[in-house]
Scaffold this motif. Sequence first.
Motif: not given
Length: 109
Positions: A106-109, A97-104
Motif C-alpha cells: 500500500x505504501x509503495x503505491x 509477515x503477511x500484514x507487513x507485506x500488505x502495508x508495504x
Amino acid sequence: MYKGLAIIFGFLFLGELIESLGIPVPGSVLGMLLLTIALITGIIEIRDVEKEAEFLVKNMSIMFIPPGVGIILYLDLLKENIVAIVTALIFSFLITLWATGKVVEVLRR
C-alpha cells in the motif's frame, strides 16, 4: 541527565495512571505514545531526552534478564504447552509477515 530521565519516567507514570482508569492498553505503551506526541508537537525537545533514550536503548538487553530467569520457574508449564506455544508463534509470525507485506504494498503505491 536527571531532566531527561524525569521526562521519560514522568510520561511512563502518566501512561500507567491513564491505564489505571480502565483503558485496556498497557501504561508503558500509553506513556510512549504521549511522549511521541509531545516530541512531535514540540512540547518536549528531542535534545532533552536524546542522551538518556540512547543510553536506555543501548542497555536494553539488561532489561530482559529478569524475565528470562523467571521463565526457568515455569519450565514444566512450558513443556506441557509447547505445541500450543509453537503453533501460536508460527501463526503470529505468518500473520505479521503477511500484514507487513500488505502495508508495504500500500505504501509503495
